[in-house]
Design an enzyme around this catalytic site. Structure first.
Site, PDB file in Angstrom:
ATOM      1  N   HIS A  73     -23.634 -17.232 -41.752  1.00 37.25           N
ATOM      2  CA  HIS A  73     -24.951 -16.830 -42.281  1.00 37.25           C
ATOM      3  C   HIS A  73     -25.737 -16.015 -41.261  1.00 37.25           C
ATOM      4  CE1 HIS A  73     -24.842 -18.984 -46.125  1.00 37.25           C
ATOM      5  NE2 HIS A  73     -24.209 -19.946 -45.468  1.00 37.25           N
ATOM      6  N   GLY A 123     -12.548 -20.446 -53.841  1.00 36.05           N
ATOM      7  CA  GLY A 123     -13.619 -21.394 -53.584  1.00 36.05           C
ATOM      8  C   GLY A 123     -13.513 -22.137 -52.274  1.00 36.05           C
ATOM      9  N   ALA A 124     -12.586 -21.725 -51.403  1.00 36.04           N
ATOM     10  CA  ALA A 124     -12.370 -22.443 -50.151  1.00 36.04           C
ATOM     11  C   ALA A 124     -13.105 -21.815 -48.980  1.00 36.04           C
ATOM     12  CB  ALA A 124     -10.868 -22.524 -49.842  1.00 36.04           C
ATOM     13  N   SER A 167     -12.934 -16.124 -48.756  1.00 36.22           N
ATOM     14  CA  SER A 167     -13.330 -14.792 -49.212  1.00 36.22           C
ATOM     15  C   SER A 167     -12.276 -14.090 -50.051  1.00 36.22           C
ATOM     16  CB  SER A 167     -13.730 -13.924 -48.022  1.00 36.22           C
ATOM     17  OG  SER A 167     -14.780 -14.526 -47.322  1.00 36.22           O
ATOM     18  N   SER A 209     -12.881 -12.958 -52.934  1.00 33.03           N
ATOM     19  CA  SER A 209     -13.541 -11.833 -53.592  1.00 33.03           C
ATOM     20  C   SER A 209     -13.532 -10.595 -52.697  1.00 33.03           C
ATOM     21  CB  SER A 209     -14.971 -12.197 -53.989  1.00 33.03           C
ATOM     22  OG  SER A 209     -15.739 -12.541 -52.856  1.00 33.03           O
ATOM     23  N   GLU A 244     -20.562  -6.516 -54.650  1.00 33.85           N
ATOM     24  CA  GLU A 244     -21.121  -7.865 -54.766  1.00 33.85           C
ATOM     25  C   GLU A 244     -22.588  -7.811 -55.175  1.00 33.85           C
ATOM     26  OE1 GLU A 244     -19.658 -10.850 -54.235  1.00 33.85           O
ATOM     27  OE2 GLU A 244     -17.772 -10.369 -53.204  1.00 33.85           O
ATOM     28  N   ASP A 248     -17.254 -10.466 -44.613  1.00 34.75           N
ATOM     29  CA  ASP A 248     -16.013 -10.742 -45.333  1.00 34.75           C
ATOM     30  C   ASP A 248     -15.207  -9.475 -45.557  1.00 34.75           C
ATOM     31  OD1 ASP A 248     -16.976 -13.299 -45.361  1.00 34.75           O
ATOM     32  OD2 ASP A 248     -17.496 -13.313 -47.488  1.00 34.75           O
ATOM     33  N   TYR A 255     -27.771 -19.705 -52.328  1.00 35.66           N
ATOM     34  CA  TYR A 255     -27.414 -18.716 -51.305  1.00 35.66           C
ATOM     35  C   TYR A 255     -28.547 -17.704 -51.136  1.00 35.66           C
ATOM     36  CZ  TYR A 255     -24.776 -14.987 -48.966  1.00 35.66           C
ATOM     37  OH  TYR A 255     -24.365 -14.025 -48.094  1.00 35.66           O
TER      38      TYR A 255
END
Length: 388
Positions: free
Chosen positions: A37, A124-125, A128, A130, A163, A175, A225
């Site tokens: 972040h 979902g882990a 990344s 996506s 995104e 990512d 987020y």
């Protein structure tokens, strides 16, 4: 990595024999050793590409339509190339977004194509998947329709704006950067304010990097987020009134934050405190890696987990359980990895402890939550590329 023969077979199942012109591309998922972040706060991150990701077989079809097959889902989508042709399938919007952003940002006019894709990066882990999808198609379409003229860093922004504009996630650039710039045997420290980056050899002899997937799935498009990003922006705006030179939280220090605690909410201040501390931790890890000091790297990973759990509040019961277990067993370093709200812990484990740790984590986690975590060994790998 999924084999080229496998994806070629999936393409043939969906579209028939490809004939001439079929190409196969791969882009990896990523791990992040530290720096979470911080990317959208202008700070530093420390990712590495891995040997799992998205593989796609792509062939131009001479039309103005894209025909896509998501082999893992067994679903097809067909859509045009203009803004009004947005597909209804969420997964197809990643491909559509790359097509549109290549046009808007780089002037690359994509033609129609047929494609089949699949992945072995866990969904979902926090690895990344996506970004791997965006990087895979960005690299391929740049080759097919842009003559390879778009540079890797420009493709990073193609993925990021996909995104933002088509998925609804206001992500940073880490990512996509890691997926496109990965280098075998190295992790890379990226300065998200200046885009300067430096490769660091990452070969912790006597240690392994192990991911424990909590099997709790997060959704980064959730308001949680974006709310945290807004908290950071609120604090920057307050600090900037006193220190006009501050553009991002990366530019602030703890003293500046203390000055404005009465001007921002307690929650916003806590979020900012985590980010300012995390930026400093990345630099401390940089120094530790130069010394080959993996014990300090591990200590900083634990500090990051504490901050993400208690200050940024993006952990969860399952991830805290795995982190506590790692500490109890003497694992060198452990933390939640990725955006949070589920996913994996990344663990720096001495080789002589690895088997016992994986066994205990599986047994104790299953006893507590009713299902086992998945265990992945991380192999640092190269970035997006054409395979065939």
């Amino acid at each position: 990595m999924i084999s080229t023969d496998t994806i070629r077979t999936k393409y043939t199942e969906a579209f028939g024999s490809p004939g001439e012109g079929l190409a196969i591309y791969f882009a990896p998922g990523r791990i992040n050793v530290i720096g979470e972040h911080t990317d959208y706060n202008g700070g530093f991150v420390f990712p590495g590409a891995v040997d799992k990701g998205i593989i796609a077989a792509i062939r131009p079809n001479g039309t103005d339509r894209v025909n896509a097959y998501a082999a893992d889902l067994g679903e097809k989508a067909s859509f045009g190339l203009t803004e009004g042709d947005r597909p209804k399938e969420m997964w197809a919007n990643y491909i559509f977004g790359v097509v549109r952003e290549l046009d808007k940002q780089q002037g690359v006019k994509c033609g129609g194509f047929d494609c089949a894709f699949m992945g072995d990066v866990p969904l979902g882990a926090g690895m990344s998947s996506s970004a791997a999808l965006e990087s895979c198609f960005g690299t391929a379409l740049n080759d097919f329709f842009g003559d390879g003229k778009v540079g890797k860093f420009d493709l990073v922004y193609v993925g990021q704006k996909t995104e933002w504009n088509y998925i609804g996630v206001n992500c940073g650039i880490m990512d996509q950067f890691a997926s496109l710039h990965g280098k075998d045997g190295h992790i890379v420290r990226l300065d998200c304010k200046t885009n300067e980056f430096e490769y660091f050899p990452f070969n912790p002899k006597g240690y392994s990097l192990i991911l424990l997937d909590s099997m709790v799935k997060h959704e980064l498009a959730s308001s949680a987020y974006n709310a945290r990003r807004k908290s950071c922006e609120n604090v920057v705006a307050a600090i900037k009134k006193h220190h006009p030179e501050v553009e991002f939280l990366r530019d602030a220090d703890p003293g500046m934050l203390d000055e404005v605690r009465g001007e921002v909410s307690a929650e916003d201040a806590l979020r900012a405190e985590y980010v300012i501390e995390e930026v400093a931790r990345v630099l401390e890890v940089s120094d530790a890696l130069r010394r080959g000091d993996y014990e300090t790297v591990g200590q900083k990973m634990y500090e990051t987990h504490h901050g993400m759990s208690k200050k940024y509040e993006v952990s969860c019961e399952e991830l805290d359980f795995l982190n506590d277990l790692a500490r109890e067993m003497g694992v060198t370093g452990s933390r939640v990895m990725g955006g949070g709200f589920g996913g994996c812990t990344i663990n720096l484990v001495k080789d002589d402890l690895r088997e016992a740790f994986e066994k205990a984590a599986t047994e104790k986690y299953t006893a507590k939550f009713g299902h086992a975590p998945k265990v992945y060994e991380v192999v640092i790998s190269d970035g997006a590329r054409r395979l065939a």
